[in-house]
Scaffold this motif. Structure first.
Motif, short mmCIF file in Angstrom:
data_model
loop_
_atom_site.label_atom_id
_atom_site.label_comp_id
_atom_site.label_asym_id
_atom_site.label_seq_id
_atom_site.Cartn_x
_atom_site.Cartn_y
_atom_site.Cartn_z
N ALA A 179 0.82 -1.21 0.00
CA ALA A 179 0.00 0.00 0.00
C ALA A 179 0.85 1.26 0.00
CB ALA A 179 -0.94 0.00 1.20
N SER A 180 2.03 1.22 -0.64
CA SER A 180 2.91 2.39 -0.64
C SER A 180 2.32 3.55 -1.43
CB SER A 180 4.28 2.02 -1.21
OG SER A 180 4.17 1.64 -2.57
N GLY A 181 1.43 3.27 -2.38
CA GLY A 181 0.83 4.34 -3.16
C GLY A 181 -0.56 4.71 -2.70
N GLY A 182 -1.13 3.91 -1.81
CA GLY A 182 -2.48 4.16 -1.35
C GLY A 182 -3.35 2.93 -1.53
N ILE A 183 -4.66 3.13 -1.48
CA ILE A 183 -5.63 2.03 -1.46
C ILE A 183 -6.74 2.31 -2.46
CG2 ILE A 183 -7.35 0.82 -0.07
CD1 ILE A 183 -5.65 1.62 2.39
N ILE A 184 -7.09 1.28 -3.23
CA ILE A 184 -8.32 1.29 -4.03
C ILE A 184 -9.17 0.15 -3.50
CG2 ILE A 184 -9.35 1.03 -6.32
CD1 ILE A 184 -6.74 2.06 -7.51
N ASN A 185 -10.27 0.49 -2.82
CA ASN A 185 -11.08 -0.52 -2.14
C ASN A 185 -12.47 -0.59 -2.77
OD1 ASN A 185 -11.84 -2.46 -0.30
ND2 ASN A 185 -12.11 -1.05 1.42
N TYR A 186 -12.79 -1.73 -3.36
CA TYR A 186 -14.12 -1.95 -3.93
C TYR A 186 -15.05 -2.44 -2.82
CZ TYR A 186 -11.51 -2.09 -8.37
OH TYR A 186 -10.71 -1.78 -9.43
N ILE A 187 -16.04 -1.64 -2.49
CA ILE A 187 -17.03 -2.03 -1.48
C ILE A 187 -18.22 -2.65 -2.21
CG2 ILE A 187 -18.43 -1.25 0.46
CD1 ILE A 187 -15.40 -0.91 0.84
N THR A 188 -18.48 -3.92 -1.96
CA THR A 188 -19.52 -4.62 -2.70
C THR A 188 -20.90 -4.30 -2.15
OG1 THR A 188 -19.22 -6.58 -1.31
CG2 THR A 188 -17.96 -6.48 -3.35
N LYS A 189 -21.90 -4.62 -2.94
CA LYS A 189 -23.27 -4.33 -2.59
C LYS A 189 -23.74 -5.19 -1.42
CE LYS A 189 -24.66 -2.90 -7.26
NZ LYS A 189 -25.50 -3.23 -8.45
N GLN A 190 -24.73 -4.69 -0.70
CA GLN A 190 -25.37 -5.40 0.40
C GLN A 190 -26.82 -5.66 0.04
OE1 GLN A 190 -24.02 -6.44 3.20
NE2 GLN A 190 -22.20 -5.23 3.60
N ALA A 191 -27.40 -6.66 0.67
CA ALA A 191 -28.83 -6.91 0.49
C ALA A 191 -29.63 -5.73 1.01
CB ALA A 191 -29.23 -8.20 1.22
N GLN A 192 -30.53 -5.19 0.18
CA GLN A 192 -31.32 -4.02 0.54
C GLN A 192 -32.78 -4.35 0.82
OE1 GLN A 192 -29.96 -1.00 0.99
NE2 GLN A 192 -27.96 -1.83 0.48
N ALA A 193 -33.27 -5.41 0.20
CA ALA A 193 -34.69 -5.75 0.33
C ALA A 193 -35.01 -6.21 1.74
CB ALA A 193 -35.07 -6.84 -0.67
N ASP A 194 -36.20 -5.86 2.21
CA ASP A 194 -36.67 -6.26 3.53
C ASP A 194 -38.01 -6.97 3.38
OD1 ASP A 194 -37.07 -6.62 6.18
OD2 ASP A 194 -37.33 -4.50 6.68
N GLY A 195 -37.99 -8.29 3.41
CA GLY A 195 -39.22 -9.06 3.30
C GLY A 195 -39.68 -9.29 1.88
N GLN A 196 -38.90 -8.84 0.89
CA GLN A 196 -39.28 -9.08 -0.50
C GLN A 196 -38.01 -9.21 -1.34
OE1 GLN A 196 -41.47 -5.72 -1.95
NE2 GLN A 196 -39.89 -4.24 -1.42
N VAL A 197 -38.19 -9.74 -2.53
CA VAL A 197 -37.06 -9.94 -3.43
C VAL A 197 -36.93 -8.74 -4.36
CG1 VAL A 197 -36.09 -11.41 -5.23
CG2 VAL A 197 -37.35 -12.44 -3.34
N GLU A 198 -35.70 -8.24 -4.51
CA GLU A 198 -35.43 -7.15 -5.44
C GLU A 198 -34.33 -7.59 -6.39
OE1 GLU A 198 -34.29 -3.74 -3.24
OE2 GLU A 198 -36.31 -3.29 -2.51
N GLY A 199 -34.34 -7.01 -7.57
CA GLY A 199 -33.30 -7.36 -8.51
C GLY A 199 -33.33 -6.49 -9.74
N GLU A 200 -32.38 -6.76 -10.64
CA GLU A 200 -32.30 -6.04 -11.90
C GLU A 200 -31.55 -6.88 -12.92
OE1 GLU A 200 -30.23 -2.47 -10.68
OE2 GLU A 200 -28.31 -3.30 -11.35
N VAL A 201 -31.85 -6.63 -14.18
CA VAL A 201 -31.16 -7.27 -15.30
C VAL A 201 -30.83 -6.19 -16.31
CG1 VAL A 201 -31.30 -8.98 -17.14
CG2 VAL A 201 -32.42 -9.43 -14.96
N SER A 202 -29.58 -6.19 -16.76
CA SER A 202 -29.14 -5.19 -17.73
C SER A 202 -28.54 -5.89 -18.95
CB SER A 202 -28.10 -4.26 -17.11
OG SER A 202 -27.65 -3.30 -18.03
N LEU A 203 -28.95 -5.47 -20.15
CA LEU A 203 -28.43 -6.00 -21.40
C LEU A 203 -27.88 -4.85 -22.22
CD1 LEU A 203 -31.42 -8.33 -22.39
CD2 LEU A 203 -29.22 -9.08 -21.47
N SER A 204 -26.71 -5.06 -22.81
CA SER A 204 -26.12 -3.99 -23.62
C SER A 204 -25.23 -4.56 -24.70
CB SER A 204 -25.31 -3.02 -22.74
OG SER A 204 -24.21 -3.67 -22.15
N SER A 205 -24.96 -3.73 -25.69
CA SER A 205 -24.06 -4.08 -26.78
C SER A 205 -23.12 -2.92 -27.02
CB SER A 205 -24.84 -4.41 -28.06
OG SER A 205 -23.96 -4.73 -29.12
N ARG A 206 -21.86 -3.24 -27.35
CA ARG A 206 -20.83 -2.23 -27.57
C ARG A 206 -20.17 -2.50 -28.92
NH1 ARG A 206 -15.45 -1.40 -24.49
NH2 ARG A 206 -15.21 0.85 -24.34
#
Length: 711
Positions: free
Chosen positions: A146-173
């Motif tokens: 860590a002589s140059g510093g830190i790049i920390n990826y904080i991952t997602k947490q479950a947000q739904a309370d009592g129900q299922v949530e989600g998403e689907v993304s489709l793309s072309s490049r």
């Protein structure tokens, strides 16, 4: 060997006991604005961190995915002090303030500092990330790498309370310069929910690239290239709440990104101005060897948190395992005709097992709020760099590390923040006897094999940090900091180029990096301004020099000094229009002979600007500008050639645009255009590096079209 670490640990534990006796009041963490975690390994308000920090939000990540899915590109656009994007799968040359950053996922290191292949930034798909925290400058809180510093990826947490949530993304490049074969497809999906005390989250990212084309319509060169790359990422996080104070969490990450192509390279030359590019060739001329890139890297983490293990004390225990296999491109420079090898392809293999205990104790005195963060880190890292053909280029390095640390924060009268900390680390690296490889660039340019006697290399280092910040006025909030980082240099590079017969004679000493920084933040109604001056020095930095006789780039250990400044302006022009701009300048020298450092460490000046317009509830648009300035510090050699990483860098501009339209409550469609003006340029690294195959032009005008469904 580990006596000094245990002494510090005992001191930290005694501090916990003292804290337990001093204060019996319960801390109200809900009142703290929990913005940043990686700086001190616990939640704290960003306004109480006396250092330069960049936090990239989930919205910024999602907005950038409309233009480019690569994290290197996102970080280069938003983070002052980070070198420009390399336009490839490798982040070599993309340092942070002139030094290598430690890349982490939820605090678990992803880099391989024992043999730094500069592939750590591409370890997770952007769709799994909630935010990215970047701490600039050496830090002792996470230890080696860590002589140059830190790049920390904080991952997602479950947000739904009592129900299922989600998403689907489709793309072309695809390329807007020449469509043929450039079309790619990407799908990402996420689901999360909670059932009583159990929570779950899972994300999937899968992408198949077409060929990538420059502004002239030619296919980009394949060395570290992303043409025809297939990327897979599977991430899951499971949690269980024993009660309101005790939680257990399990996470698993699988990441693979390999270039599977039937193309071949046509190599150019930086000195003659000829670019490298790829084209369709006969099978015998196609890219040889295995597909390059991460070949299914895995991370497993188990984390236990007790928010009230003692009075006012939080405990976090985590254990992790990691298996990394990063495959590099086939290179004719790794040939040995006598043994029948026309070239070679290396692999960085690394297995890590680690465990950490972190305590966080809050103490309230009269007019003073104190926080003590202390604990221990243990790590076993076994890293090597063999060849695919069975030869051993870098022998196995078996590192055992144990560290204890104590970090304190004192908030006086709500406005004055003081921080001080210490980390004591003991490292043993065991290397068996080995023989360096004979490698030939040509028939008369070969290295000389050397039989080297192995040994155990020992390191013991104490590093310190101190910082102060005053928050009395929003208009001017100054800070100053001093921090140290202990860095075991890229040992693998030193071992594979050894010219002595005993490992004890190789200059493998660790380097202490001293980082100094002063700066301020200002909030003036709709305007936020940040500025920082920095300097870092190291006793034994590592650069390279080319040996004309052997054809080997040999490491040079010498003291280094790096300095620079950064600025950020964030201005809300109206309720619907935001402007953000950054500027960073960094420079560095080898102080032993007063020569400038090359492009591997020092990036040219960088300016970025982003204009975001929320036209109405359904339509948003953004315009991003990247300007990279000149850096011309070196002359040609007596053969009228630039060598190593000393090529001259000419300035260039890249403009990108994106738009998003909310079709309904559940459906969103978007479009992005990278290199809107189809600028014909070489990225900074491609200009600086004289190594073969790196002089690849930047991506030409490229379009992304996508749709996202949420439920």
């Amino acid at each position: 060997m580990f006596r000094s670490s245990f002494t510090l640990i005992a001191m930290a534990v005694s501090c916990a006991s003292m804290a337990n006796e001093v204060s019996q009041s319960e801390s109200n963490t809900s009142e703290i604005e929990q913005i940043i975690v990686s700086g001190s390994r616990v939640f704290e308000s960003i306004d109480e961190v006396p250092a330069s920090i960049t936090v990239i939000t989930q919205k910024q990540i999602e907005d950038h995915l409309k233009v480019n899915p690569e994290l290197q590109n996102l970080l280069a656009q938003i983070v002052p002090g980070l070198a420009p994007d390399t336009g490839s799968s490798s982040n070599t040359g993309q340092g942070l303030r002139g030094r290598a950053p430690l890349v982490m996922i939820d605090g678990v290191p992803q880099s391989t500092p024992l043999r730094n292949g500069s592939l750590g930034i591409r370890t997770l798909d952007a769709s799994a990330i909630a935010r990215i925290e970047v701490i600039k400058g050496a830090t002792s809180i996470y230890g080696n790498g860590a002589s140059g510093g830190i790049i920390n990826y904080i991952t997602k947490q479950a947000q739904a309370d009592g129900q299922v949530e989600g998403e689907v993304s489709l793309s072309s490049r695809f390329s807007a310069v020449k469509l043929a074969e450039s079309g790619g497809a990407r799908i990402s999906a996420a689901i999360n929910g909670r059932a009583d005390k159990f929570s779950y989250l899972a994300t999937i990212g899968y992408e198949e690239n077409g060929v990538q084309r420059d502004a002239e319509g030619d296919i980009l060169g394949l060395q570290y290239g992303l043409s025809d790359a297939v990327t897979e990422n599977y991430f899951t996080k499971l949690g269980y709440d024993f009660d309101e104070d005790k939680q257990l969490q399990f996470s698993y990450n699988y990441y693979s990104s390999q270039q599977k192509t039937d193309l071949g390279d046509v190599f150019g030359n930086i000195n003659s101005g000829e670019k490298s590019y790829a084209q369709h060739v006969a099978p015998e001329l196609q890219k040889k060897g295995k597909p390059q890139g991460p070949a299914g890297n895995e991370n497993i983490t188990l984390k236990y948190t007790d928010y009230a293990v003692f009075t006012n004390t939080q405990l976090t225990l985590d254990a992790y395992m990691q298996d990394i296999e990063n495959i590099f491109f086939f290179s004719p420079n790794l040939a040995n005709p006598e043994a029948g090898f026309t070239g070679g392809q290396s692999v960085i293999v690394s297995e890590k097992q680690g465990a950490r205990a972190t305590f966080n104790t809050a103490i309230d005195f009269d007019n003073v709020a104190a926080t003590l963060i202390y604990g221990i880190d243990a790590l076993n890292d076994v890293t090597s760099q063999p060849m695919v053909d069975g030869r051993i280029w870098v022998p196995e390095m078996d590192m055992q590390s144990l560290a204890g640390y104590l970090q304190t924060k004192w908030v006086i009268a709500d406005d004055l923040v003081l921080k001080a900390g210490v980390r004591q680390e003991s490292i043993d690296i065991e290397v068996e006897d080995y023989t360096t490889l004979k490698l030939c660039r040509s028939a008369d340019q070969c290295s000389v094999p050397m039989s080297v006697k192995g040994d155990t290399i020992n390191y013991d280092a104490a590093t310190f940090n101190f910082a102060i910040k005053y928050n009395g006025y929003e208009q001017f909030s100054p800070f100053a900091s001093y921090s140290q980082g202990s860095d075991v240099s890229d040992i693998g590079r030193l071992l594979r180029t050894a010219t002595v017969k005993d490992i004890g004679l190789i200059q493998t000493d660790a380097s202490i990096t001293d980082n100094y920084e002063v700066g301020f933040n200002s909030q003036l109604e709709n305007l936020r301004f940040e500025f920082a001056l920095f300097k870092s020095t190291s006793e034994l930095g590592t650069s390279s020099v080319f040996n004309e006789k052997t054809g080997v780039y040999e490491p040079v250990r010498a003291p280094q000094r790096i300095w620079g400044y950064e600025a950020l302006v964030d201005y809300k022009l109206s309720q619907t229009l935001d402007l953000r701009a950054t500027y960073s300048f960094v420079e560095g020298k080898n102080t032993a002979n007063n020569t400038y450092l090359g492009g591997r460490q020092i990036a040219p000046p960088k300016f970025t600007a982003s204009l975001n317009w929320q036209a109405n509830d359904t339509l948003s648009m953004a315009l991003n500008w990247l300007y990279v300035g000149d850096r011309k510090r070196f002359e040609m050699n007596d053969k009228n050639q630039y060598v190593a990483d000393q090529g001259p860098i000419d300035s260039y501009n890249v403009l990108s645009a994106s738009a998003s339209y909310q079709l309904s409550h559940n459906f969103n469609t978007y479009m992005g255009i990278e290199n809107l003006l189809n600028n014909n340029y070489y990225p900074a690294r491609a200009q600086a590096y004289a190594y073969g195959g790196y002089n690849v032009k930047g991506l030409g005008r490229t379009i992304t079209l996508g749709v996202k469904y949420s439920f």
